[in-house]
Motif scaffolding. Structure first.
Motif, PDB file in Angstrom:
ATOM      1  N   PHE A  97      -4.957  29.654  27.406  1.00 45.60           N
ATOM      2  CA  PHE A  97      -6.053  30.081  28.407  1.00 45.60           C
ATOM      3  C   PHE A  97      -6.416  28.862  29.574  1.00 45.60           C
ATOM      4  CE2 PHE A  97      -8.881  30.539  31.333  1.00 45.60           C
ATOM      5  CZ  PHE A  97      -9.379  31.533  31.679  1.00 45.60           C
ATOM      6  N   LEU A 108      -7.137  29.446  22.010  1.00 45.79           N
ATOM      7  CA  LEU A 108      -7.791  31.217  21.616  1.00 45.79           C
ATOM      8  C   LEU A 108      -7.383  31.282  20.354  1.00 45.79           C
ATOM      9  CD1 LEU A 108      -6.742  32.638  25.135  1.00 45.79           C
ATOM     10  CD2 LEU A 108      -8.866  31.871  24.510  1.00 45.79           C
ATOM     11  N   GLU A 109      -7.363  31.994  19.605  1.00 46.60           N
ATOM     12  CA  GLU A 109      -6.914  32.794  18.375  1.00 46.60           C
ATOM     13  C   GLU A 109      -6.426  34.045  18.777  1.00 46.60           C
ATOM     14  OE1 GLU A 109      -7.643  30.069  15.918  1.00 46.60           O
ATOM     15  OE2 GLU A 109      -9.165  29.374  17.204  1.00 46.60           O
ATOM     16  N   GLU A 110      -5.116  33.969  18.467  1.00 49.16           N
ATOM     17  CA  GLU A 110      -4.465  34.640  18.824  1.00 49.16           C
ATOM     18  C   GLU A 110      -4.653  35.935  17.504  1.00 49.16           C
ATOM     19  OE1 GLU A 110       0.309  36.004  19.535  1.00 49.16           O
ATOM     20  OE2 GLU A 110      -0.025  34.119  19.482  1.00 49.16           O
ATOM     21  N   ALA A 111      -4.939  37.418  17.958  1.00 50.99           N
ATOM     22  CA  ALA A 111      -4.548  38.304  17.738  1.00 50.99           C
ATOM     23  C   ALA A 111      -3.394  38.906  17.568  1.00 50.99           C
ATOM     24  CB  ALA A 111      -5.734  39.074  18.029  1.00 50.99           C
ATOM     25  N   GLY A 134      -5.906  33.814  33.904  1.00 53.81           N
ATOM     26  CA  GLY A 134      -8.197  34.041  34.682  1.00 53.81           C
ATOM     27  C   GLY A 134      -8.421  33.272  35.204  1.00 53.81           C
ATOM     28  N   LEU A 135      -9.219  33.483  35.249  1.00 51.22           N
ATOM     29  CA  LEU A 135     -10.843  32.510  35.938  1.00 51.22           C
ATOM     30  C   LEU A 135     -11.796  32.359  34.677  1.00 51.22           C
ATOM     31  CD1 LEU A 135     -11.988  34.731  38.848  1.00 51.22           C
ATOM     32  CD2 LEU A 135     -10.692  32.638  38.882  1.00 51.22           C
ATOM     33  N   CYS A 136     -12.397  31.007  34.313  1.00 48.98           N
ATOM     34  CA  CYS A 136     -13.096  31.059  33.178  1.00 48.98           C
ATOM     35  C   CYS A 136     -14.454  31.365  34.061  1.00 48.98           C
ATOM     36  CB  CYS A 136     -13.076  29.875  32.642  1.00 48.98           C
ATOM     37  SG  CYS A 136     -14.145  27.952  34.000  1.00 48.98           S
ATOM     38  N   ALA A 137     -15.271  31.371  32.988  1.00 49.07           N
ATOM     39  CA  ALA A 137     -17.112  31.523  33.057  1.00 49.07           C
ATOM     40  C   ALA A 137     -17.768  30.809  34.049  1.00 49.07           C
ATOM     41  CB  ALA A 137     -17.774  31.620  32.554  1.00 49.07           C
ATOM     42  N   VAL A 140     -15.768  32.735  38.154  1.00 41.82           N
ATOM     43  CA  VAL A 140     -15.913  34.058  37.845  1.00 41.82           C
ATOM     44  C   VAL A 140     -16.918  34.318  38.866  1.00 41.82           C
ATOM     45  CG1 VAL A 140     -16.412  36.533  37.073  1.00 41.82           C
ATOM     46  CG2 VAL A 140     -15.511  34.688  35.396  1.00 41.82           C
TER      47      VAL A 140
ATOM     48  N   VAL B 117      -5.321  39.089  23.128  1.00 40.43           N
ATOM     49  CA  VAL B 117      -6.050  37.901  23.009  1.00 40.43           C
ATOM     50  C   VAL B 117      -7.277  38.610  23.467  1.00 40.43           C
ATOM     51  CG1 VAL B 117      -6.140  35.685  23.292  1.00 40.43           C
ATOM     52  CG2 VAL B 117      -3.997  36.470  22.746  1.00 40.43           C
ATOM     53  N   LYS B 118      -8.537  37.984  22.650  1.00 35.05           N
ATOM     54  CA  LYS B 118      -9.693  37.747  22.810  1.00 35.05           C
ATOM     55  C   LYS B 118     -10.017  36.919  23.493  1.00 35.05           C
ATOM     56  CE  LYS B 118     -12.105  38.666  19.242  1.00 35.05           C
ATOM     57  NZ  LYS B 118     -11.602  39.306  18.162  1.00 35.05           N
ATOM     58  N   LEU B 119     -10.385  36.922  24.858  1.00 34.90           N
ATOM     59  CA  LEU B 119     -11.316  35.618  25.402  1.00 34.90           C
ATOM     60  C   LEU B 119     -12.914  35.316  25.343  1.00 34.90           C
ATOM     61  CD1 LEU B 119      -9.701  36.076  28.848  1.00 34.90           C
ATOM     62  CD2 LEU B 119      -8.575  34.972  27.367  1.00 34.90           C
ATOM     63  N   PRO B 120     -13.354  34.395  25.371  1.00 32.68           N
ATOM     64  CA  PRO B 120     -14.853  33.826  25.839  1.00 32.68           C
ATOM     65  C   PRO B 120     -15.440  35.287  26.801  1.00 32.68           C
ATOM     66  CG  PRO B 120     -13.735  32.067  25.391  1.00 32.68           C
ATOM     67  CD  PRO B 120     -12.641  33.028  25.857  1.00 32.68           C
ATOM     68  N   VAL B 121     -16.812  34.800  26.404  1.00 35.75           N
ATOM     69  CA  VAL B 121     -17.360  35.973  26.897  1.00 35.75           C
ATOM     70  C   VAL B 121     -17.269  35.077  28.701  1.00 35.75           C
ATOM     71  CG1 VAL B 121     -19.227  37.262  25.452  1.00 35.75           C
ATOM     72  CG2 VAL B 121     -19.726  35.475  26.035  1.00 35.75           C
ATOM     73  N   TYR B 123     -15.319  35.105  30.415  1.00 37.61           N
ATOM     74  CA  TYR B 123     -14.201  34.491  31.368  1.00 37.61           C
ATOM     75  C   TYR B 123     -12.959  36.851  31.911  1.00 37.61           C
ATOM     76  CZ  TYR B 123     -13.991  29.970  29.561  1.00 37.61           C
ATOM     77  OH  TYR B 123     -14.661  29.091  29.619  1.00 37.61           O
ATOM     78  N   LYS B 124     -12.161  36.154  32.708  1.00 40.79           N
ATOM     79  CA  LYS B 124     -11.749  36.861  33.049  1.00 40.79           C
ATOM     80  C   LYS B 124     -10.366  36.981  33.402  1.00 40.79           C
ATOM     81  CE  LYS B 124     -12.148  39.751  37.552  1.00 40.79           C
ATOM     82  NZ  LYS B 124     -12.426  39.963  39.033  1.00 40.79           N
TER      83      LYS B 124
END
Lengths: 153, 153
Positions: A97, A108-111, A134-137, A140, B117-121, B123-124
């Motif tokens: 990311f 990231l862990e990929e699913a 994207g934007l990190c926490a 945002v 893919v899951k992003l951390p909380v 994150y956008k």
DNA sequence: GCCATTAGTGCAATTGTGTTGCAATATTCG
DNA sequence: CGAATATTGCAACACAATTGCACTAATGGC
């Protein structure tokens, strides 16, 4: 920097069979202690002043760590290379990311499976790279007031 | 360069509502005529000498084209940005291929869904980028003798 | 068509990341 | 310990990309 990371780093460097030098150990310890992928400049900044490692040596050590599978290199779209210690979690292929505001990169862990893509005839696939932008926490907008320091380019 | 590309470029630039200038038209025409993503240097080299566009202007025009959705920018892992005219085929999200030898970049039609893919909380997600690394037809070793000129960095 | 406005351009200088050559240093192995 | 040579440090370089600012030219109103 935590001394236990230095111990881990020493062990990892020794395990390669190559010479164990202070620059290698210290740079790897910095990566071990990092919570995200670091740029060359960030690695340099986090080296204890006592370590006194040359700019160029840091570049060469990072490259060496990648060649020896102790770290991996991530090319973001801001023309800056970032490095992660190669942990178990990130040993295999995985996604990254990158924050389009501050440039932060995390693994990231990929699913799920990678999508199949057809290459033109004669082309040979070696590796698949998946990057989420994207934007990190911390970046945002209009989020609840944060105390997180923004690390801008 | 084909004049029909210039006509297309003029129309595309005019469609943005902004001023129609020679640098914009010529740079976009070069992208229209290209068979693959071009670096800044390649765009400059392909501009007819009569066009006489400044280096910096080429940079700014490319950026402008991206902002106006007439081109899109691809960040390879060789720290060089490449640009493609935004055609219908590449209007939506799609994958890229980059040759790890010569650096060539082309766009691929993507088959199959993007993996989740899951992003951390906090994150956008904004965009997903999928890059295949490998060797292009001209760089595959031991292939039948080719007349293709290799374009190295 | 002409003029004023201002978006866009050209030029010079600068930034930032990463690389190369080579002499000096330090690790390892016998 | 002492030799062999892998690493390091330093200086200079390469290159994409950016910035500041003065100048030019596209557009819209007249």
């Amino acid at each position: 920097m935590a001394t236990d990371k230095i111990g881990l780093a020493e062990e990892a460097v020794r395990s390669t069979g190559a010479r164990m030098t202070r620059p290698r150990v210290m740079v790897l310890a910095v990566l071990f202690a990092a919570e995200r992928a670091l740029t060359h400049a960030e690695v340099e900044a986090r080296l204890p002043r006592a370590a006194e490692v040359d700019r160029v040596t840091v570049y060469r050590v990072l490259e060496w760590l990648v060649d020896n599978h102790l770290a991996h290199k991530i090319a973001g779209d801001d023309r800056v290379r970032r490095f992660n210690a190669a942990s178990h979690a990130h040993a295999g292929p995985h996604a990254h990311f990158q924050c389009s505001d501050c440039g932060e990169v995390i693994c990231l862990e990929e699913a799920g499976a990678k999508p199949a893509v057809k290459l033109p005839v004669g082309y040979k696939q070696q590796q698949v790279e998946l990057t989420i932008k994207g934007l990190c926490a911390g970046c945002v907008p209009a989020s609840k007031p944060r105390t997180v320091a923004r690390h801008h380019h």
